[in-house]
Structures are given as structure tokens and as C-alpha cells.
Design a protein around this motif. Sequence first.
Motif, PDB file in Angstrom:
ATOM      1  N   PRO A  50      11.580 -12.234  -5.436  1.00 39.04           N
ATOM      2  CA  PRO A  50      11.087 -11.047  -4.712  1.00 39.04           C
ATOM      3  C   PRO A  50       9.784 -11.354  -3.982  1.00 39.04           C
ATOM      4  O   PRO A  50       9.110 -12.347  -4.267  1.00 39.04           O
ATOM      5  N   ASP A  51       9.423 -10.474  -3.030  1.00 35.89           N
ATOM      6  CA  ASP A  51       8.106 -10.621  -2.403  1.00 35.89           C
ATOM      7  C   ASP A  51       7.044  -9.839  -3.155  1.00 35.89           C
ATOM      8  O   ASP A  51       5.860 -10.064  -2.989  1.00 35.89           O
ATOM      9  N   THR A  52       7.483  -8.876  -4.009  1.00 36.88           N
ATOM     10  CA  THR A  52       6.541  -8.047  -4.765  1.00 36.88           C
ATOM     11  C   THR A  52       7.104  -7.723  -6.139  1.00 36.88           C
ATOM     12  O   THR A  52       8.297  -7.441  -6.270  1.00 36.88           O
ATOM     13  N   ILE A  53       6.238  -7.770  -7.137  1.00 38.43           N
ATOM     14  CA  ILE A  53       6.592  -7.302  -8.474  1.00 38.43           C
ATOM     15  C   ILE A  53       5.592  -6.223  -8.872  1.00 38.43           C
ATOM     16  O   ILE A  53       4.373  -6.423  -8.778  1.00 38.43           O
ATOM     17  N   VAL A  54       6.107  -5.070  -9.291  1.00 41.15           N
ATOM     18  CA  VAL A  54       5.264  -3.951  -9.728  1.00 41.15           C
ATOM     19  C   VAL A  54       5.368  -3.849 -11.245  1.00 41.15           C
ATOM     20  O   VAL A  54       6.468  -3.730 -11.783  1.00 41.15           O
ATOM     21  N   LEU A  55       4.235  -3.896 -11.917  1.00 40.16           N
ATOM     22  CA  LEU A  55       4.204  -3.692 -13.367  1.00 40.16           C
ATOM     23  C   LEU A  55       3.894  -2.229 -13.644  1.00 40.16           C
ATOM     24  O   LEU A  55       2.958  -1.658 -13.071  1.00 40.16           O
ATOM     25  N   SER A  56       4.689  -1.616 -14.506  1.00 40.79           N
ATOM     26  CA  SER A  56       4.504  -0.202 -14.801  1.00 40.79           C
ATOM     27  C   SER A  56       4.763   0.058 -16.280  1.00 40.79           C
ATOM     28  O   SER A  56       5.138  -0.843 -17.028  1.00 40.79           O
ATOM     29  N   GLY A  57       4.575   1.314 -16.684  1.00 41.77           N
ATOM     30  CA  GLY A  57       4.768   1.697 -18.079  1.00 41.77           C
ATOM     31  C   GLY A  57       3.449   1.872 -18.792  1.00 41.77           C
ATOM     32  O   GLY A  57       2.391   1.422 -18.328  1.00 41.77           O
TER      33      GLY A  57
END
Length: 389
Positions: A321-328
Amino acid sequence: MNKHDQEYIKHKNKSMVLDVIRNRRPISRADIAKITGMSPTSVSRIVADLCQAGIVKETEQFSSGVGRKATLLDIDASSVLTVGIELDKTEIKIGVVDFDGRIAAEHTVSGANHDKAPQAVADTIAAKLLELVRDNGINRDKIIGVGIGIPGIIDVDSGTVVFSSQLGWKNVAFLKLVEERVGIPTTIDNDLNVKALGESIYGHVNESRKTVLIGIGSGVGSTLVIDGEIYRGETNIAGEIGHFNFDPNGMLCECGKRGCLQTYIAEYALIQEANNFKKVSRLSEIFHEWRAGEPWAISIIDRACTYIAVTVSNVVCMYNPDTIVLSGNFIEQHPHILEAVRAKLDDFIWEPFRGTFKLVLSKFAGKSVMIGAASLALNLRLDYELQTS
């Protein structure tokens, strides 16, 4: 070219024009034609349809530069509203959201939803939504759709919760229950799917072509969004990375297998491990001990960061991917953890992938499922409007 192909192209062109106005507003019809490669006549016809639908409006601004000045176009953000709902084990979050992803009104209902019948939960949603609209003076006629994000495996087409361990539901036709009560077109999807959709439209990564959102909380999961579309897999359960097998001889997971990723970094796993040293019931208590310098808490958080870094590395190798979003909750309530994860990435990222992606936090934190669910409802209704206008 047959009629079906013509209708498809017409729909795609309308979507393209709307996306250009949405992302580059205010903008002239001539500039839209240049960007899309469509003829000025086609652009004007599509813009007229969008204006008639109440989605696009002409502004009082005019283009500058040489030649005849043209009226600029903008989105009428308040012309349509959607409702986004996050339903989890202990809370229901309801928000009325405008076209720009801004929350016009919101309300949170606390309670043990896993102890209630689905019909009772649907009753609560309908009653609280009506109350929210009434108390905030919202024009109900502007609400064109309701979206719901639910943890678990969802059959999107039928609106069925196939399985949700958090809610204790199996094969529940929940969309029908809600839609019957609220009288507004409704859609449901997995909570991480809608969260990723909201981030890709309104978040830090709205220009990303390939985004992976990783959610770390009561469970662990991920969603891949490609050019604004959720990759669902054959049965809409793609991205269940919480059940990656890290150790076949590891701890027993709720799925019945051993060594799943979530047995190392999900909240319940961290709390369970912490109780070997001190009685705790919440993740925040572990972080309190971590800040106090307790060695056992430092070790637990550090190991969790290591496994998150390993997970990011695996996702990068798998999807590029070009972006990884960390959430939670683990990340969003303790954003400084992002730097700890970044510091560990060099130990795991394969050389060809270094520098190929951004690692960011969710923009909306605890409101991202609500905004994403509203985005899902908006997209579906816009698809319908664009096809019929």
C-alpha cells in the motif's frame, strides 16, 4: 455499444465530475472538462443534473485570468445528510453527518448490547435517532440514508450479521430491523470497513490510491481500500489479520485456534497478561503503570509494539500500500505509541519496501466508525441518484 454499457459510462462520468468538484472546489466547468477530458457540453449536462439533485451549487465566485469569467461550482454540504452509527459491545454512537463529513449532531448510548435481543437494540437506535433529530432541529427530509458499522462478519447484500462474537449474534437480519423502525434506507457493514472508507474520503489519506487500515482494540482486523473501493474478498471477510497464525503452539484464541495475532495485541490479551503481575481491568491501567516505570508494564507495551511492527511489515509485503492507518483504542488513546512502532519498523521491513508507504494515525479516532458509516450510506445513495438522474 449496448444500452447497459452506455448507462455504465454515464454513471461513471457523473461520479468522476462529482469527485472532481468535491476535491477541487470551487471549480469552473471549463476546468472540470480539462481535468476529466470530457467535452464542455457533457460536463455542463452532468453539472445541471447534479444541481437539480441539490448536491452541487453555483457560487458567487468567478474564475480569474484571461478570457470570459465563469461561475465556480461548489458542493452544497448541508443539502443532504446521512446518519452514521457505531454499534459495539457496550455502546451505540449515533451521528448526523453532512456531505463534508462534519458531524451536525451526535449522541452516545451506553449499555451492554451483547445482553440484548437485536430487536431491542434496533428499538433503541430508532428512538435515539428520532430524539437526536428533534432536539437539534434537523430537517428529517434531508436525511437520505443510515449506515451502521458492526464488529463481525457481515453479509452486506442481505444486511445480515452473519457472526459477531462481540455482540453474540449469529445470522441476524439487522438491516431490516433498523430500516423498518427508522423509515430511511439503511446499510450495514463491518466496522473496520466503514472506518477505512471514512478515512479514505475525509481523513489524512484522501489522496491515497491504496490504503490499509489496521484496527487494534477488543479484536484485531484490517481493511484494504483501493481507489475508494473496499476490497471485500469472496465472502466479505478479507482482512481478518487478527487470525494470522503467529505460533501454532501459542495461546488459545476465541476462534478455537492457537497462536493468532490477536492473542498477543488485543486488549483482552494485554489485560490478561498484566493480571499475572497486578489486578487490572482496563488497558488504561496498564499504561498508567507503564508511565510510572513498572518493568512488567513496560515489557507488555514494548512487546505489543513489536508485534504491531511485525504486522505492519506483513501487510506491506502482502498489499504494497501507499498508506497504512493505525487505529483502535490501543493507538488512538495513546498516540505516542505510533513513534514506538515506527522505531521498530526498520527491524522488520524488507529493504525494497522501505520508504514506499506512510504510517499514520486515524484522523477521527473514536468517531471514525460513525463518520465512515455515514460515508457508506452517502456513497450508496449517491450511486442511486447518479444512476437515476
